[in-house]
Structures are given as C-alpha cells and as structure tokens.
Design an enzyme around this catalytic site. Structure first.
Site, PDB file in Angstrom:
ATOM      1  N   ASN A   1      55.153  24.455  37.080  1.00  0.00           N
ATOM      2  CA  ASN A   1      55.436  24.221  38.508  1.00  0.00           C
ATOM      3  C   ASN A   1      54.330  24.889  39.316  1.00  0.00           C
ATOM      4  O   ASN A   1      53.586  25.716  38.789  1.00  0.00           O
ATOM      5  CB  ASN A   1      56.811  24.801  38.897  1.00  0.00           C
ATOM      6  CG  ASN A   1      56.921  26.269  38.582  1.00  0.00           C
ATOM      7  OD1 ASN A   1      57.017  26.654  37.415  1.00  0.00           O
ATOM      8  ND2 ASN A   1      56.873  27.111  39.595  1.00  0.00           N
TER       9      ASN A   1
ATOM     10  N   MET B 141      57.900  35.407  33.863  1.00  0.00           N
ATOM     11  CA  MET B 141      58.837  36.531  33.701  1.00  0.00           C
ATOM     12  C   MET B 141      58.828  37.087  32.282  1.00  0.00           C
ATOM     13  O   MET B 141      59.831  37.622  31.802  1.00  0.00           O
ATOM     14  CB  MET B 141      60.260  36.067  34.037  1.00  0.00           C
ATOM     15  CG  MET B 141      60.407  35.470  35.417  1.00  0.00           C
ATOM     16  SD  MET B 141      62.057  34.774  35.626  1.00  0.00           S
ATOM     17  CE  MET B 141      61.845  33.805  37.129  1.00  0.00           C
ATOM     18  N   SER B 142      57.715  36.913  31.581  1.00  0.00           N
ATOM     19  CA  SER B 142      57.707  37.355  30.176  1.00  0.00           C
ATOM     20  C   SER B 142      56.316  37.818  29.753  1.00  0.00           C
ATOM     21  O   SER B 142      55.436  38.016  30.579  1.00  0.00           O
ATOM     22  CB  SER B 142      58.157  36.193  29.278  1.00  0.00           C
ATOM     23  OG  SER B 142      57.193  35.170  29.293  1.00  0.00           O
TER      24      SER B 142
ATOM     25  N   TYR C 289      65.076  40.503  32.006  1.00  0.00           N
ATOM     26  CA  TYR C 289      66.162  40.298  32.972  1.00  0.00           C
ATOM     27  C   TYR C 289      67.496  39.965  32.296  1.00  0.00           C
ATOM     28  O   TYR C 289      68.555  40.126  32.880  1.00  0.00           O
ATOM     29  CB  TYR C 289      65.809  39.205  34.008  1.00  0.00           C
ATOM     30  CG  TYR C 289      65.573  37.830  33.414  1.00  0.00           C
ATOM     31  CD1 TYR C 289      66.610  37.006  33.013  1.00  0.00           C
ATOM     32  CD2 TYR C 289      64.273  37.367  33.254  1.00  0.00           C
ATOM     33  CE1 TYR C 289      66.381  35.761  32.454  1.00  0.00           C
ATOM     34  CE2 TYR C 289      64.027  36.109  32.703  1.00  0.00           C
ATOM     35  CZ  TYR C 289      65.092  35.320  32.305  1.00  0.00           C
ATOM     36  OH  TYR C 289      64.848  34.105  31.741  1.00  0.00           O
ATOM     37  N   GLU C 290      67.424  39.517  31.029  1.00  0.00           N
ATOM     38  CA  GLU C 290      68.677  39.226  30.305  1.00  0.00           C
ATOM     39  C   GLU C 290      69.266  40.485  29.702  1.00  0.00           C
ATOM     40  O   GLU C 290      70.402  40.479  29.247  1.00  0.00           O
ATOM     41  CB  GLU C 290      68.398  38.320  29.097  1.00  0.00           C
ATOM     42  CG  GLU C 290      67.994  36.927  29.348  1.00  0.00           C
ATOM     43  CD  GLU C 290      67.701  36.270  28.002  1.00  0.00           C
ATOM     44  OE1 GLU C 290      68.626  35.665  27.435  1.00  0.00           O
ATOM     45  OE2 GLU C 290      66.568  36.396  27.504  1.00  0.00           O
TER      46      GLU C 290
ATOM     47  N   HIS D 109      64.966  25.648  37.101  1.00  0.00           N
ATOM     48  CA  HIS D 109      64.779  25.851  35.663  1.00  0.00           C
ATOM     49  C   HIS D 109      64.694  24.491  34.955  1.00  0.00           C
ATOM     50  O   HIS D 109      63.961  24.333  33.986  1.00  0.00           O
ATOM     51  CB  HIS D 109      65.940  26.689  35.108  1.00  0.00           C
ATOM     52  CG  HIS D 109      65.758  27.060  33.662  1.00  0.00           C
ATOM     53  ND1 HIS D 109      64.690  27.813  33.208  1.00  0.00           N
ATOM     54  CD2 HIS D 109      66.494  26.760  32.558  1.00  0.00           C
ATOM     55  CE1 HIS D 109      64.794  27.953  31.900  1.00  0.00           C
ATOM     56  NE2 HIS D 109      65.876  27.327  31.484  1.00  0.00           N
TER      57      HIS D 109
ATOM     58  N   HIS E 147      65.928  27.955  24.991  1.00  0.00           N
ATOM     59  CA  HIS E 147      65.362  28.904  24.030  1.00  0.00           C
ATOM     60  C   HIS E 147      66.277  28.994  22.826  1.00  0.00           C
ATOM     61  O   HIS E 147      67.446  29.367  22.943  1.00  0.00           O
ATOM     62  CB  HIS E 147      65.225  30.295  24.648  1.00  0.00           C
ATOM     63  CG  HIS E 147      64.070  30.414  25.590  1.00  0.00           C
ATOM     64  ND1 HIS E 147      62.896  31.019  25.248  1.00  0.00           N
ATOM     65  CD2 HIS E 147      63.910  29.978  26.850  1.00  0.00           C
ATOM     66  CE1 HIS E 147      62.054  30.963  26.268  1.00  0.00           C
ATOM     67  NE2 HIS E 147      62.654  30.338  27.253  1.00  0.00           N
TER      68      HIS E 147
ATOM     69  N   HIS F 138      63.996  38.067  27.282  1.00  0.00           N
ATOM     70  CA  HIS F 138      63.491  38.354  28.627  1.00  0.00           C
ATOM     71  C   HIS F 138      64.152  39.639  29.141  1.00  0.00           C
ATOM     72  O   HIS F 138      65.380  39.761  29.054  1.00  0.00           O
ATOM     73  CB  HIS F 138      63.821  37.203  29.580  1.00  0.00           C
ATOM     74  CG  HIS F 138      63.163  35.914  29.210  1.00  0.00           C
ATOM     75  ND1 HIS F 138      63.727  35.023  28.341  1.00  0.00           N
ATOM     76  CD2 HIS F 138      61.980  35.381  29.607  1.00  0.00           C
ATOM     77  CE1 HIS F 138      62.913  33.977  28.203  1.00  0.00           C
ATOM     78  NE2 HIS F 138      61.848  34.171  28.957  1.00  0.00           N
TER      79      HIS F 138
ATOM     80  N   SER G   2      58.707  28.813  26.429  1.00  0.00           N
ATOM     81  CA  SER G   2      58.924  27.425  26.836  1.00  0.00           C
ATOM     82  C   SER G   2      57.566  26.740  26.735  1.00  0.00           C
ATOM     83  O   SER G   2      56.573  27.251  27.211  1.00  0.00           O
ATOM     84  CB  SER G   2      59.387  27.365  28.283  1.00  0.00           C
ATOM     85  OG  SER G   2      60.320  28.368  28.529  1.00  0.00           O
TER      86      SER G   2
ATOM     87  N   ALA H 192      56.014  29.690  29.974  1.00  0.00           N
ATOM     88  CA  ALA H 192      55.989  28.734  31.079  1.00  0.00           C
ATOM     89  C   ALA H 192      55.635  29.541  32.317  1.00  0.00           C
ATOM     90  O   ALA H 192      56.068  30.689  32.452  1.00  0.00           O
ATOM     91  CB  ALA H 192      57.362  28.111  31.241  1.00  0.00           C
TER      92      ALA H 192
HETATM   93  N1  HPA Z   1      57.962  31.942  38.481  1.00  0.00           N
HETATM   94  C1  HPA Z   1      58.401  32.748  37.497  1.00  0.00           C
HETATM   95  N2  HPA Z   1      58.602  32.318  36.266  1.00  0.00           N
HETATM   96  C2  HPA Z   1      58.317  31.041  35.979  1.00  0.00           C
HETATM   97  C3  HPA Z   1      57.841  30.167  36.961  1.00  0.00           C
HETATM   98  C4  HPA Z   1      57.669  30.646  38.284  1.00  0.00           C
HETATM   99  O1  HPA Z   1      57.258  29.918  39.205  1.00  0.00           O
HETATM  100  N3  HPA Z   1      57.656  28.969  36.354  1.00  0.00           N
HETATM  101  C5  HPA Z   1      57.989  29.134  35.050  1.00  0.00           C
HETATM  102  N4  HPA Z   1      58.397  30.389  34.827  1.00  0.00           N
END
Ligand code: HPA
Length: 318
Positions: A277, A253-254, A123-124, A291, A99, A121, A68, A152
């Site tokens: 964020n 997460m990647s 988790y998928e 998200h 994605h 990912h 992202s 991201a």
């Molecule tokens: N945590 C995990 N994964 C993310 C975050 C987060 O705050 N922001 C973007 N991907």
C-alpha cells in the site's frame, strides 16, 4: 555467567494448542516452561525440535522468515518436514490473519533451509520482543548462518508502487529507540555481545547478489530504509511525514527486532519489503489502509517475489 541463567518467574508458558496435543514428544508432557531470555531454555527448545524431526532434518544453513508476501516460498521447500508451532515449546500462537504457524525444514535452491511460515509481531505479544525473537535464537542453534526476512510494507518514497519489492539497506527500529529492544534486560554472553553493532545489519554482499539476480531476471528492485513502528494501528499522515523526513522509504510493524537478534548471534541478514500500500501523507485525503488490501497485494505479488528469493538462494555461497 551472572544471574541471567536464573529462571524468571514470568516465564512464558506453553501455547494452549500444545496442551491438547498427544504427540509423545509434546513438550506439554514434559511440563516445560520456556523463558525466551534464558540461554539454556533456548537450547532446550532446539533440542525438542531435533527430537521431533530428527537431528539431520533439523540442521539448516539458511533461515527464512516469510512475512506477508513470501508465504508461497514455504510451499516450495523440497523434501519438506513441517513442524507446527503448537508443537514447539515456548512458541506462542500467531493470530494474524494470513500468517500460518509452521516451521518447515527441507531444501531450497540446493541449500538446507528452515522456513518460518508466520512470525510473531510485538503488538500481538504485549511488546515482549524477546519472546517474538525466540525463533531467531532457535534457528541459530539449528545452525543457520544466513537469514532472509521479508515483510509487507507501506511505501513512503514516491517512487514505490503497489507490488514493488524493496531491498532493505538499513532500518529505523522505532520501538527500540523508546526502550523496546529484544536485547533489553540482562544478557547472557552466550547469546552474543551486550552492545550489538548494527551499522551493517543488512549484509552488503548479499544485497549486491540480490541486485545482480534482480538485473538478470528483469526484476525491478529498489533499495531503501525500512522503519518499524509498534502498531497495530496504521500510521497517521503526520507520522508518515515524520518517517519521510528522517529518511524512511517504507514502513511496517515487524522485522527490526528479528534482525537485531540475528546480528547479536552473528547471522548475516538479507531483507525485503513487499510494498502492499502507499502510505498517506495528507490528512485531507480519504485514503484508508486495510489489512485485506495488504493481504490481497501480498498474495498477488507473493509468487513472483518467492521465485526471486529462491533464485537468490540458489546463488548464495555458504
Ligand atoms: N503500515 C504499517 N504496516 C504495514 C503497512 C503500513 O502502511 N502496510 C503493510 N504493513
């Protein structure tokens, strides 16, 4: 070679999308099953790609994984040849909103690139990290020497703001510390070393080049440590505090699984986190990550980040 070349009965079958495809080079017609841990299967995936796009198009010096935030870079590849993941044997489909699922071949900054628009990912895919890193091993077979990864991420370090770009200096690969590494299981030595050194996972010279390009283009660039959690739930404030205490600056997460596999096969890595964020450290504060917010910021900042990365590619000497 040991018994690593034996086919596992749990091999990954073709994605459902491919089963409906009528292309003559469609791997479904070859009824091909791919085990991402099997070296010969990885060779056959690369062979299928060459067959579909042509030898010369498929040969690349540099691979890009557009997380992202770097999605727009795929759209700026010149003389682009696009191969949907659904036509690549063994590639699962990506379900994360925002994605895409394309492998794009062409030129960027004067270099031959292969660009992954969309990543896998863990988790998928039931934490099958070997499956999630199949594209890295395939790109290695296609010739890449350098891989640029982006993600991201939530900012932990207090200096980070929405839309900032953080150069990854080092990482904490949390799932791997709990046994979820793409390198777990028998290792075919043709993939690389059994015990992979990751002390220099993010190449120092490439990081310096990124800093130099950033200075010249007035791009504020931070440098820090990225921590990968398994997700898909966002982190609790106590978990964020834990990560801060152990020295992480941003979390996501990647990425770490891809970088680990790239290092095993000798690919140099440059990595970026786009801060979408600010991770919340206070359980009493009502701060919710969504998200949608992540995708919104990624979209706003993505074009600038993509231009910056393309400037870096121009200055890379292979
Ligand atoms: N945590 C995990 N994964 C993310 C975050 C987060 O705050 N922001 C973007 N991907």
């Amino acid at each position: 070679m040991g018994n690593c070349t034996q086919k596992l009965t749990t091999s990954t079958s073709l994605s459902p999308a491919m089963e409906n495809n009528n292309s003559p080079t469609n791997a479904a017609e070859h009824n091909q099953k791919i085990d991402p841990r099997n070296y010969d299967d990885v060779l056959s995936v690369a062979a299928s790609i060459r067959e579909q796009v042509g030898e010369d198009v498929a040969r690349a010096d540099l691979g890009i994984i557009c997380g992202s935030g770097l999605g727009p870079i795929g759209d700026t590849v010149q003389d682009a040849t696009i191969l949907p993941y659904s036509k690549i044997p063994g590639f699962p489909t990506t379900h994360v909103v925002g994605h895409k699922g394309n492998m794009i071949f062409g030129k960027l900054g004067g270099k031959k690139v292969v660009c992954l628009q969309g990543r896998f990912h863990p988790y998928e895919h039931n934490m099958d990290l070997a499956l999630c890193t199949l594209p890295v091993r395939v790109m290695h077979q296609l010739g890449i020497k350098i891989m640029i990864v982006s993600n991201a991420a939530g900012g932990i370090n207090a200096v980070l703001r929405h839309g900032d770009l953080m150069l990854i200096k080092d990482h904490i690969f949390l799932p791997a510390l709990a046994g979820f590494s793409p390198l777990v299981g028998c290792n075919d030595p043709r993939f690389g070393a059994r015990f992979v050194s990751v002390h220099d996972a993010y190449d120092k010279q490439l990081r310096q080049l990124a800093i130099d390009v950033g200075r010249r283009s007035d791009m504020t660039l931070y440098e820090g440590v990225y921590v990968m959690s398994g997700g898909p739930q966002y982190e609790s404030p106590a978990e964020v505090s834990l990560f801060k205490t152990v020295g992480a600056d941003a979390l996501g997460m990647s990425t770490c699984h891809e970088v680990t596999v790239a290092r095993q096969c000798g690919i140099k890595v440059l990595g970026f986190s786009l801060i979408t964020n600010i991770a919340n450290l206070d359980a009493d504060a009502s701060v919710e990550v969504s998200h949608e917010e992540v995708m919104d910021i990624a979209q706003q900042a993505g074009e600038r980040a993509s231009r910056f990365v393309s400037d870096i590619i121009t200055e890379i000497t292979l």
